[in-house]
Design an enzyme around this catalytic site. Structure first.
Site, PDB file in Angstrom:
ATOM      1  CG  ASP A  81       2.538  -2.512   7.702  1.00 54.54           C
ATOM      2  OD1 ASP A  81       1.456  -2.133   7.248  1.00 54.54           O
ATOM      3  OD2 ASP A  81       3.046  -3.600   7.424  1.00 54.54           O
ATOM      4  CE  LYS A 112      -6.065  -0.957   0.738  1.00 55.99           C
ATOM      5  NZ  LYS A 112      -4.596  -0.760   0.805  1.00 55.99           N
ATOM      6  CE1 TYR A 124      -8.238  -3.930   1.832  1.00 49.74           C
ATOM      7  CE2 TYR A 124      -7.148  -5.263   3.490  1.00 49.74           C
ATOM      8  CZ  TYR A 124      -7.087  -4.350   2.458  1.00 49.74           C
ATOM      9  OH  TYR A 124      -5.865  -3.855   2.056  1.00 49.74           O
ATOM     10  CB  SER A 154      -0.938  -0.002   1.210  1.00 47.51           C
ATOM     11  OG  SER A 154      -0.191  -0.037   2.418  1.00 47.51           O
ATOM     12  CG  ASP A 180       7.346  -7.072   6.677  1.00 46.40           C
ATOM     13  OD1 ASP A 180       8.403  -7.673   6.893  1.00 46.40           O
ATOM     14  OD2 ASP A 180       6.385  -7.569   6.066  1.00 46.40           O
ATOM     15  CG  ASP A 227       4.303  -4.295   3.381  1.00 51.44           C
ATOM     16  OD1 ASP A 227       4.499  -4.741   4.520  1.00 51.44           O
ATOM     17  OD2 ASP A 227       3.172  -4.162   2.885  1.00 51.44           O
TER      18      ASP A 227
END
Length: 606
Positions: free
Chosen positions: A112, A217, A226, A101, A156, A114
């Protein structure tokens, strides 16, 4: 930030090239009314926190910049230890890429990041999990660091080692040639970035795509559809559906695209796959989604195929029930956006959250509970719930099983030990049977098969504990307040958005999208706290919690960790909910009835 409305018509008038595997449905340019509806859509999204503030965005950029610098320093240090020539060390490179995202530009407040660490061929995976791990621990900004974990403001980091001598700054991960001679683990790590970059490359207008995706979303989360791990769609799947809509209507602005999204996919003839581009064969002998070659691919119910090689179906978890639920939601979304297009309704109506507990008369509740919260154990249960849904679907008397992706805190057991528990809820629709006023439905095998699977997985993953047991009970509607938060079971007034719980789940789902939060804050919500509800995190990752001047995460004392870790209890509870006004029942029993050797039966009154 919201898109600049004034630029939409000008951008649309630039004739795009041909996108997708078919010709566009319409090349119509936006009207003034479409631009105004898009502006209103933007305003309707703001109260839900889907746009990140500039200050937080700048913090993310600074953090990623420092992380990128650390990667370069670390790779140079590794190169020196391995006695590489000085001329090569100076240009060895290394880089942090983002995906999910954040890379798509649709991340929300507090979401978060990625990231992927790309290193040259002389840097091993073991180096990443040893020396780079230690280097991160030395940084003052890093407040918590684990190989597998989940924290607020998380980065992450996956790792990929390329078969290159150096990593240039201009490296394009979309190049299929980079996959040659790579370890399969590195190919999987690269997949998130490659898919995300391909999606952005395959849409006519990125800003229109982003605003549309934010809206879809939000709608999906509000309507409890979702979650990749539970059999619905994850972030990358929703992104590909929106991208396909953009390809079919290349000149449309976001308000039109949201409407066309529901039009296209409410009428889509599944299981025909959704493709953003024609699959290409790279002759690297990697397995790709192809029902002509792989028999198991023929049974996928709602295939949405990733555009980067090796092409995969991002929705293989979808079941008959979850597909039915999503198609019905598409149809309802179309009806609402039809009204919005005719100025008979506002965008807020699209984002109204339905009350799950008033939709289903019969609810099956899965509860996991232990004395110390361990995310892998929460994920163990959650990742197997779709098996329970599949078992229920096969029951002769059940037509639909709808698992609610939003999980809830479980009831306290009344013991002195502090317990943490998480509940997932499955709404069940039974078949209408003629010629019988009462019907006995035996769910013993369905539940037992699920619990046996959890046991086996717990044993094989070394999470099994001696105190682990599975129990079941059924509860009347009047007793639900003893198990669920008050806002969950209270009746929701029409057009009300009050009482929506803010749940943030920052784990990486199977579709490699880190934005997997199951619900979003209500515009009227006043609480600023976040409750973390778990899913499993993938192996081969490092999670970093970097301080931005926020309140530090509360730590559990090490003594408590060692004392409480061995205790794990899993429960499956059957809730029988009736629409009739039942009298207040007695308190729930402290020790529910074990189901390991007992039957679980429902008597349905017709």
């Amino acid at each position: 930030m919201p898109f600049p409305v004034a630029n939409q018509v000008q951008a649309a008038q630039q004739q795009p090239k041909h996108y997708g595997i078919t010709s566009p449905i319409s090349l119509a340019l936006p009207k003034d009314s479409d631009v105004e509806l898009t502006r209103k859509l933007c305003e309707a999204l703001k109260p839900y926190g889907v746009f990140e503030e500039e200050l937080e965005l700048q913090r993310r950029i600074l953090v990623l910049g420092k992380l990128n610098t650390l990667v370069k320093e670390w790779i140079r240090e590794i190169s020196e230890k391995k006695n590489l020539p000085a001329s090569l060390i100076e240009n060895v490179g290394g880089k942090i890429f983002t995906f999910g995202s954040y890379r798509l530009g649709v991340h929300t407040k507090g979401a978060d990041i990625d990231a992927l660490c790309v290193a040259p061929r002389h840097v091993d995976r073991s180096d990443f999990f040893t020396s780079f791990y230690e280097k991160l621990k030395e940084q003052e900004e890093v407040k918590d660091l684990r190989f597998v974990g989940n924290f607020h403001s998380v980065i992450d980091i996956l790792f990929a080692r390329l078969a290159l001598q150096t990593i240039p700054e201009s490296l394009d991960l979309r190049d299929d040639g980079l996959l040659k001679n790579l370890d399969i683990r590195c190919i999987r790590s690269l997949n998130g970035c490659r898919v995300t970059d391909e999606i952005l490359h395959l849409v006519p207008n990125i800003e229109n795509f982003r605003l549309t995706l934010r809206a879809i979303k939000l709608w999906a989360k509000r309507h409890n559809i979702y979650s990749n791990i539970l059999g619905f769609l994850g972030g990358v799947s929703w992104a590909m559906l929106v991208a396909r809509t953009c390809q079919l209507y290349p000149n449309a602005v976001a308000s039109t695209l949201v409407h066309k999204f529901f039009l296209v996919f409410s009428k889509w003839e599944w299981p025909n796959p959704v493709l953003l581009k024609q699959p290409e064969e790279c002759n690297l002998n990697l397995q790709v989604w192809d029902p002509r070659v792989t028999p198991s691919d023929r049974y996928h119910l709602m295939p949405i195929i990733t555009p980067a090689y090796p092409q995969q179906n991002s929705t293989y978890n979808v079941s008959a029930s979850t597909r039915t639920v999503m198609i019905e939601e598409f149809k309802q979304g179309l009806a609402i956006t039809d009204e919005i297009m005719l100025n008979k309704a506002d965008w807020s109506k699209l984002f109204e959250a339905p009350n799950f507990f008033q939709k289903y008369k019969y609810v099956l509740n899965c509860l996991s509970c232990w004395t110390y919260m361990v995310r892998q154990k929460v994920g163990l249960v959650e990742s197997k719930i779709r098996i329970l849904v599949g078992n229920l679907e096969k029951n002769d008397f059940i037509t639909l099983a709808h698992v609610n992706p939003q999980s809830f805190p479980g009831p306290k057991n009344g013991t002195e030990k502090e317990e943490f528990s998480t509940m997932w809820v499955i709404g069940i629709v039974f078949k209408k049977m003629e010629g019988s006023e009462n019907l006995n439905v035996d769910l013993t095998y369905d539940i037992q098969s699920f619990t046996d699977t959890v046991y086996r997985q717990a044993i094989s993953s070394k999470m099994f504990e001696p105190d682990m047991k599975i129990t079941a009970m059924h509860v009347k509607r009047k007793q639900l307040h003893q198990l669920l938060p008050n806002f969950v079971i209270q009746k929701r007034r029409k057009h009300s958005t009050d009482g929506v719980r803010f749940i943030t789940d920052t784990s990486l789902d199977l579709s490699l999208d880190g934005d997997s939060s199951m619900s979003v804050p209500s515009p009227t919500a006043l609480s600023k706290t976040c409750t973390f509800i778990g899913t499993a995190s993938p192996p081969g990752s490092i999670f970093v919690n970097i301080c931005h001047g926020l309140a530090p995460t509360q730590q559990v004392p090490q003594s408590n960790l060692t004392q409480n870790f061995p205790v794990l209890r899993l429960m499956v509870m059957l809730f029988l909910m009736s629409n009739t006004d039942l009298s207040e029942g007695p308190p729930l029993p402290a020790n529910p009835i074990p189901v390991v050797k007992n039957s679980i039966k429902l008597r349905l009154s017709r």
